[in-house]
Design a protein around this motif. Structure first.
Motif, PDB file in Angstrom:
ATOM      1  N   GLU A  48       6.734  22.904  -2.381  1.00  0.00           N
ATOM      2  CA  GLU A  48       5.626  22.197  -2.447  1.00  0.00           C
ATOM      3  C   GLU A  48       5.180  21.477  -1.313  1.00  0.00           C
ATOM      4  O   GLU A  48       4.154  20.757  -1.207  1.00  0.00           O
ATOM      5  CB  GLU A  48       5.596  21.473  -3.829  1.00  0.00           C
ATOM      6  N   ILE A  49       5.827  21.444  -0.275  1.00  0.00           N
ATOM      7  CA  ILE A  49       5.665  20.626   0.850  1.00  0.00           C
ATOM      8  C   ILE A  49       4.389  20.782   1.657  1.00  0.00           C
ATOM      9  O   ILE A  49       3.475  19.825   1.772  1.00  0.00           O
ATOM     10  CB  ILE A  49       6.728  20.691   2.232  1.00  0.00           C
ATOM     11  N   ASP A  50       3.822  21.871   1.792  1.00  0.00           N
ATOM     12  CA  ASP A  50       2.699  22.359   2.472  1.00  0.00           C
ATOM     13  C   ASP A  50       1.391  21.995   1.576  1.00  0.00           C
ATOM     14  O   ASP A  50       0.386  21.330   2.092  1.00  0.00           O
ATOM     15  CB  ASP A  50       2.423  23.896   2.692  1.00  0.00           C
TER      16      ASP A  50
ATOM     17  N   VAL B 252       6.828   6.812  -0.224  1.00  0.00           N
ATOM     18  CA  VAL B 252       7.812   7.964  -0.057  1.00  0.00           C
ATOM     19  C   VAL B 252       7.794   8.489  -1.524  1.00  0.00           C
ATOM     20  O   VAL B 252       7.953   8.233  -2.495  1.00  0.00           O
ATOM     21  CB  VAL B 252       9.177   7.257   0.205  1.00  0.00           C
ATOM     22  N   LYS B 253       7.615   9.902  -1.578  1.00  0.00           N
ATOM     23  CA  LYS B 253       7.603  10.711  -2.700  1.00  0.00           C
ATOM     24  C   LYS B 253       8.734  11.873  -2.482  1.00  0.00           C
ATOM     25  O   LYS B 253       8.544  12.618  -1.370  1.00  0.00           O
ATOM     26  CB  LYS B 253       6.316  11.281  -2.767  1.00  0.00           C
ATOM     27  N   ILE B 254       9.603  12.245  -3.642  1.00  0.00           N
ATOM     28  CA  ILE B 254      10.342  13.329  -3.270  1.00  0.00           C
ATOM     29  C   ILE B 254       9.835  14.381  -4.082  1.00  0.00           C
ATOM     30  O   ILE B 254       9.325  14.413  -5.364  1.00  0.00           O
ATOM     31  CB  ILE B 254      11.958  13.196  -4.067  1.00  0.00           C
ATOM     32  N   VAL B 255       9.749  15.780  -3.321  1.00  0.00           N
ATOM     33  CA  VAL B 255       8.973  16.870  -3.989  1.00  0.00           C
ATOM     34  C   VAL B 255       9.976  17.946  -3.847  1.00  0.00           C
ATOM     35  O   VAL B 255      10.956  18.090  -2.835  1.00  0.00           O
ATOM     36  CB  VAL B 255       7.562  17.066  -3.195  1.00  0.00           C
TER      37      VAL B 255
ATOM     38  N   MET C 194      15.670  22.866  -3.502  1.00  0.00           N
ATOM     39  CA  MET C 194      15.957  21.542  -2.922  1.00  0.00           C
ATOM     40  C   MET C 194      14.989  20.611  -2.759  1.00  0.00           C
ATOM     41  O   MET C 194      13.765  20.970  -2.517  1.00  0.00           O
ATOM     42  CB  MET C 194      16.468  22.026  -1.444  1.00  0.00           C
ATOM     43  N   ASP C 195      15.340  19.287  -3.069  1.00  0.00           N
ATOM     44  CA  ASP C 195      14.120  18.390  -2.753  1.00  0.00           C
ATOM     45  C   ASP C 195      14.078  17.902  -1.376  1.00  0.00           C
ATOM     46  O   ASP C 195      15.039  17.472  -0.816  1.00  0.00           O
ATOM     47  CB  ASP C 195      14.427  17.234  -3.777  1.00  0.00           C
ATOM     48  N   THR C 196      12.959  17.307  -1.245  1.00  0.00           N
ATOM     49  CA  THR C 196      12.520  17.086   0.333  1.00  0.00           C
ATOM     50  C   THR C 196      11.696  15.713   0.022  1.00  0.00           C
ATOM     51  O   THR C 196      10.763  15.715  -0.853  1.00  0.00           O
ATOM     52  CB  THR C 196      11.977  17.959   1.059  1.00  0.00           C
TER      53      THR C 196
END
Length: 64
Positions: free
Chosen positions: A28-30, A21-24, A1-3
């Motif tokens: 990989e959020i941490d 704003v970047k979609i990751v 899922m992208d965040t």
């Protein structure tokens, strides 16, 4: 899922604040948070306001 992750002072308006704003990938959020990105747009509102530098013109330096 992208965040989405966010950084202040970018070209997009998010919740009334200019931000990058970047979609990751959610896994990989941490990594991005460690690099200074914010994991929720509400955290943009908690950032200290930055003052823009005053533009000095020739008219400002004219005396007399």
């Amino acid at each position: 899922m992208d965040t989405a992750v966010y950084k202040p002072d970018g070209p997009c308006k998010v919740w009334g604040v200019m931000a990058h704003v970047k979609i990751v990938d959610h896994t990989e959020i941490d990594k991005h948070v460690k690099d200074g990105w914010l994991d929720h747009p509400s955290k943009l509102l908690e950032q200290p306001k930055r003052r823009k530098a005053k533009v000095v013109t020739d008219a400002d330096s004219n005396e007399g």
